[in-house]
Motif scaffolding. Sequence first.
Motif, short mmCIF file in Angstrom:
data_model
loop_
_atom_site.label_atom_id
_atom_site.label_comp_id
_atom_site.label_asym_id
_atom_site.label_seq_id
_atom_site.Cartn_x
_atom_site.Cartn_y
_atom_site.Cartn_z
N VAL A 197 -4.61 6.82 5.75
CA VAL A 197 -3.27 6.97 5.15
C VAL A 197 -3.27 7.56 3.75
N GLU A 198 -4.40 7.49 3.02
CA GLU A 198 -4.37 7.89 1.61
C GLU A 198 -3.96 9.34 1.40
N ASP A 199 -4.47 10.27 2.20
CA ASP A 199 -4.12 11.68 2.03
C ASP A 199 -2.66 11.93 2.38
N ALA A 200 -2.18 11.30 3.45
CA ALA A 200 -0.79 11.49 3.86
C ALA A 200 0.17 11.01 2.77
N ILE A 201 -0.14 9.89 2.15
CA ILE A 201 0.71 9.37 1.08
C ILE A 201 0.65 10.30 -0.12
N ALA A 202 -0.55 10.79 -0.45
CA ALA A 202 -0.70 11.72 -1.58
C ALA A 202 0.07 13.02 -1.34
N VAL A 203 0.01 13.54 -0.14
CA VAL A 203 0.71 14.80 0.19
C VAL A 203 2.22 14.63 0.04
N GLU A 204 2.75 13.48 0.45
CA GLU A 204 4.20 13.23 0.33
C GLU A 204 4.64 13.17 -1.13
N ASP A 205 3.73 12.76 -2.03
CA ASP A 205 3.94 12.80 -3.49
C ASP A 205 5.24 12.12 -3.94
N PHE A 206 5.47 10.88 -3.49
CA PHE A 206 6.68 10.16 -3.88
C PHE A 206 6.40 9.04 -4.87
N ILE A 207 5.15 8.88 -5.30
CA ILE A 207 4.82 7.83 -6.27
C ILE A 207 4.56 8.50 -7.62
N PRO A 208 5.48 8.32 -8.58
CA PRO A 208 5.41 9.05 -9.84
C PRO A 208 4.47 8.46 -10.90
N ALA A 209 3.41 7.80 -10.46
CA ALA A 209 2.45 7.22 -11.40
C ALA A 209 1.11 7.09 -10.71
N ALA A 210 0.05 6.96 -11.49
CA ALA A 210 -1.27 6.69 -10.92
C ALA A 210 -1.23 5.29 -10.31
N TYR A 211 -1.92 5.12 -9.18
CA TYR A 211 -1.92 3.82 -8.51
C TYR A 211 -3.21 3.65 -7.73
N ASN A 212 -3.51 2.40 -7.41
CA ASN A 212 -4.62 2.08 -6.53
C ASN A 212 -4.04 1.76 -5.16
N LEU A 213 -4.68 2.28 -4.11
CA LEU A 213 -4.30 1.95 -2.75
C LEU A 213 -5.24 0.86 -2.26
N GLU A 214 -4.65 -0.21 -1.77
CA GLU A 214 -5.44 -1.33 -1.24
C GLU A 214 -4.94 -1.62 0.17
N VAL A 215 -5.85 -1.69 1.11
CA VAL A 215 -5.50 -2.06 2.48
C VAL A 215 -6.24 -3.35 2.80
N SER A 216 -5.52 -4.35 3.27
CA SER A 216 -6.16 -5.62 3.57
C SER A 216 -5.48 -6.30 4.76
N SER A 217 -6.11 -7.35 5.24
CA SER A 217 -5.50 -8.15 6.29
C SER A 217 -4.42 -9.01 5.64
N PRO A 218 -3.47 -9.49 6.41
CA PRO A 218 -2.43 -10.35 5.84
C PRO A 218 -2.99 -11.67 5.31
N GLY A 219 -4.12 -12.12 5.86
CA GLY A 219 -4.75 -13.35 5.38
C GLY A 219 -3.91 -14.59 5.65
N ILE A 220 -4.31 -15.70 5.04
CA ILE A 220 -3.61 -16.96 5.27
C ILE A 220 -2.26 -17.02 4.57
N PHE A 221 -2.06 -16.15 3.56
CA PHE A 221 -0.78 -16.09 2.85
C PHE A 221 0.03 -14.91 3.38
N ARG A 222 0.04 -14.77 4.69
CA ARG A 222 0.66 -13.65 5.39
C ARG A 222 2.11 -13.44 4.96
N PRO A 223 2.48 -12.20 4.61
CA PRO A 223 3.88 -11.92 4.30
C PRO A 223 4.74 -12.08 5.55
N LEU A 224 5.95 -12.56 5.35
CA LEU A 224 6.94 -12.72 6.43
C LEU A 224 8.12 -11.82 6.10
N ARG A 225 8.48 -10.92 7.03
CA ARG A 225 9.53 -9.96 6.72
C ARG A 225 10.63 -9.89 7.76
#
Length: 167
Positions: A63-91
Amino acid sequence: MAMDCKEIEKRAEAVAAPILANLGYSLVACEFTFEDGRWQLRLFVDREGGVTVGDCARASHAVEDAIAVEDFIPAAYNLEVSSPGIFRPLRTEDDFKRYTGERARIKTVEPIGGRSNFRGILIGVEGGQVAVSIDGTKFMVPMEKIGRARLDPVEIMPAKGERRVAG
């Protein structure tokens, strides 16, 4: 620099979700936050049987190149991909239904009945509202008022103040 974090999260989800789905992963949640002096774009991915560190690296590279190509984040950022873990987000309603009976922490975008934080046991979803029991009292939280929600399996032990995983 003022940024609309929710809009960035929505755009990142729109770009990343189909790419991840093609790899056999589901995008559980996306967060764009400012932490430790740096912007973080965090993608939580899952799949049947769970995800490994290798899965997270594979998903990140995909996903990193696709997000970079879209260029919608106007600042430097770190991309982190992780499992939801035990504190899983609920949406979604399905998330809240799936984890009925589990401990959760819900933060609302505006107070409901004088409170913005709800930490208790999920008891269901009724008419677009999440039912949560806090010390035996039932609270109804409208889905559209939820800012952030996640599983919260940690309890405070009053006698010693130690934290432990509930279970």
